[in-house]
Design an enzyme around this catalytic site. Structure first.
Site, PDB file in Angstrom:
ATOM      1  N   GLU A  38       8.392  -3.766  -5.460  1.00 53.31           N
ATOM      2  CA  GLU A  38       8.086  -2.898  -6.598  1.00 53.31           C
ATOM      3  C   GLU A  38       9.201  -1.883  -6.852  1.00 53.31           C
ATOM      4  O   GLU A  38       8.962  -0.788  -7.367  1.00 53.31           O
ATOM      5  CB  GLU A  38       6.738  -2.178  -6.417  1.00 53.31           C
ATOM      6  N   GLY A  39      10.415  -2.241  -6.511  1.00 52.48           N
ATOM      7  CA  GLY A  39      11.560  -1.355  -6.700  1.00 52.48           C
ATOM      8  C   GLY A  39      11.891  -0.639  -5.418  1.00 52.48           C
ATOM      9  O   GLY A  39      11.081   0.126  -4.888  1.00 52.48           O
TER      10      GLY A  39
END
Length: 601
Positions: A440-441
């Site tokens: 998610e980054g």
């Protein structure tokens, strides 16, 4: 054997005494059913499910892992049965619209249940966790027909969902995405391409899986402006809304991973699979951010989960394990040695876990209240909540996962050599936690998002929205001698937050690499200040309770003592982050890339 007990006392302290969930629900449109009695009953039942059903499966999932054969994924023993109980209990529908079959309760209440599920068994919790992101995406961007066809089944838990972004050649840089979407005569699209690292992409826990897929239309512009979003079900759906033939989407393999073995991380192949456009063409990334922001807050929760799990088990061990005598004299003279909890360095590790877990809990559930407001508030309330969430989401995701991993490592360290042995579960906690800083980054991506997009690109307006909240809090309690040390330190750091932002901004006007060079230290600095705010709030609440008189003196004294530890032992880390972020980009970029490594003598 490792155990998990839902921390209901602390959850109630945060939600009822610090954040005032009951007052929040009383003012929240459509939240009438979320009465104190209803909330208490849901928490009690959620705790039972997490403790009795999911927690015993945590180690089983790690040992067995998921099995892959001929495109079929089999989950570990007990996972499928636990999911059936989860669906029968109505848990998937808790915080989703009533007209889609949901219970219509606030998102923040669902997040409380998710915390308990996540901490008891993160690998299992990822299966329904991905579904919530799919539900939110379809709810916000899908057509009425798509909602009736897919959302209702996701809300009931009959089907699960995923998000399919990453490809072998592109992770963060989605502008390089190659998956194609060819328009068909019936209005559908033929989706072709390969996606990797797809959590819960294939499994045996539900009959159908609804994939939310990024792909390109034939005439799409290059880069991120040419990405569209599609619903691609594992099984096609007929006009009656029931499963039909198998779609041309399959699992090519599952990854062999460091941790979260109980969750299938899949390579998914789309071979002309039938898909349906969500939202506008070439605006898919905008729609996908709904899913990604849901996932980022969920991943922030993972940091809290692993810190809480490490804390519970390492405290129990430290009270029981006998090693050496206290330096100030025996504390258990009747025993062969003192329990290791008497030693200052063990206390340091336990208190670090406690400070991050309990501070993180306040931050997470504050954010979940903002989600409530974004969905149900007035236009002005929604705008304010959205701006606050845009600032806090990258901080929560990156800071809580970084400190969650630190806490997991401290938990292992408390066990000494036993922590390295599988039967205690501490090494699994470390392995399971490590992914949280990647998906998610990554921390670096979240830091660029925070400093570059959320702060500098808004000329500090988004940051000021939150620093004003802190300033107001400090002003309200400035004359309170009981909490003076916290308020003075917090007020000073809050002012410095704006000062260092301005200094980095001035440097970035001359050299944009200054943003990337400062970003991670800036995010960590921001995270420590944000948690300092919540610890100050908790300290004020605890001190007030003690002054009023309470039977729970130990609990509130521990809150004040943990707040003091956080301010005196952890908050000074901000000094090194300030020095590093202001040191400039030259110390990172000056070296020639050929000079990073010399192997020949």
């Amino acid at each position: 054997m490792p155990e998990y007990k839902a921390p209901l006392r602390d959850i109630k302290f945060v939600t009822e005494e610090v954040l005032d969930f009951h007052g929040h629900y009383a003012k929240l449109p459509g939240a009438e059913e979320a009465t104190p009695d209803m909330v208490a009953a849901i928490l009690e039942e959620g705790a039972k499910f997490a403790e009795r059903v999911l927690s015993p499966l945590n180690r089983i999932g790690d040992q067995q892992g998921c099995q892959f054969k001929d495109g079929v994924v089999t989950t570990p023993d007990g996972f499928k049965e636990a999911y059936k109980q989860y669906v029968e209990g109505g848990w998937p529908s808790l915080s989703h619209p009533e007209d889609m079959g949901g219970q219509g309760l606030p998102d923040s209440l669902g997040m409380l249940v998710t915390e308990m599920i996540a901490t008891s068994n993160w690998s299992w919790g990822m299966y329904p966790g991905l579904s919530h992101g799919a539900m939110n995406t379809i709810e916000l961007h899908g057509t009425d027909e798509q909602k009736q066809t897919y959302l209702t089944k996701l809300v009931s838990g009959e089907w699960t969902g995923t998000m399919c972004l990453t490809e072998p050649h592109c992770g963060t840089d989605l502008g390089m995405l190659k998956t194609k979407a060819e328009p068909q005569a019936d209005g559908s699209y033929a989706i072709s391409g390969t996606k990797i690292f797809i959590s819960a992409g294939e499994h045996d826990m539900a009959d159908n899986i609804v994939h939310i897929v990024l792909a390109r239309l034939p005439d799409a512009p290059a880069g991120t402006k040419g990405i569209s979003l599609f619903i691609v079900p594992k099984h096609n759906v007929d006009e009656a809304g029931e499963m039909a033939d198998r779609n041309q989407v399959s699992c090519g393999s599952i990854e062999h991973k460091m941790g979260i073995h109980g969750n299938a991380t899949c390579v998914m192949n789309f071979d002309g699979a039938k898909g349906f456009l969500i939202g506008e063409a070439n605006r898919g990334l905008n729609c996908m951010f709904t899913f990604m922001n849901t996932a980022r807050l969920g991943t922030a929760l993972q940091g809290l989960a692993h810190a809480e799990w490490a804390l519970q088990n390492s405290v129990a061990y430290a009270k029981d394990r006998l090693q050496m005598r206290s330096l100030s004299g025996p504390k258990a003279p009747e025993k062969a040695a003192d329990p290791i909890i008497v030693h200052p360095d063990v206390r340091r590790m336990l208190l670090t876990q406690k400070a991050f877990a309990e501070g993180g809990r306040a931050l997470i559930h504050y954010c979940s209240m903002l989600v409530d407001t974004m969905k149900r508030g007035t236009a002005d309330e929604k705008a304010e909540a959205d701006e606050l969430m845009s600032l806090l989401t990258p901080i929560a995701k990156a800071f809580l996962t970084e400190t969650g991993f630190e806490s997991a490592n401290h938990g292992l360290q408390v066990f000494g050599g036993h922590g390295y042995i599988a039967e205690w579960g501490m090494e699994q906690n470390v392995r399971d936690c490590r992914i949280s800083m990647l998906y998610e980054g990554t921390t670096g991506i979240q830091a660029l998002d925070l400093l570059g997009r959320k702060v500098l690109m808004t000329q500090g307006a988004t940051l000021r929205r939150f620093t004003k909240i802190i300033h107001k809090f400090c002003k309200e309690h400035k004359g309170d001698k009981r909490v003076k040390s916290y308020i003075t330190a917090l007020d000073k750091l809050n002012g410095e937050w704006g000062d260092v932002t301005m200094k980095i901004g001035m440097k970035a006007m001359r050299n944009k690499d200054e943003v990337g060079a400062a970003s991670v230290d800036y995010l960590m600095f921001s995270g420590y200040v944000v948690l300092a705010y919540f610890w100050a709030r908790m300290a004020v609440t605890a001190q007030t309770k003690l002054d009023e008189g309470t039977d729970d003196v130990g609990f509130y004294k521990a809150k004040l003592q943990t707040a003091t530890f956080y301010y005196e032992r952890l908050l000074p880390r901000t000094r090194s982050h300030v020095e590093a972020m202001l040191s400039g980009a030259d110390n990172l970029l000056a070296m020639d890339e050929d000079n990073f490594l010399f192997l020949n003598a």
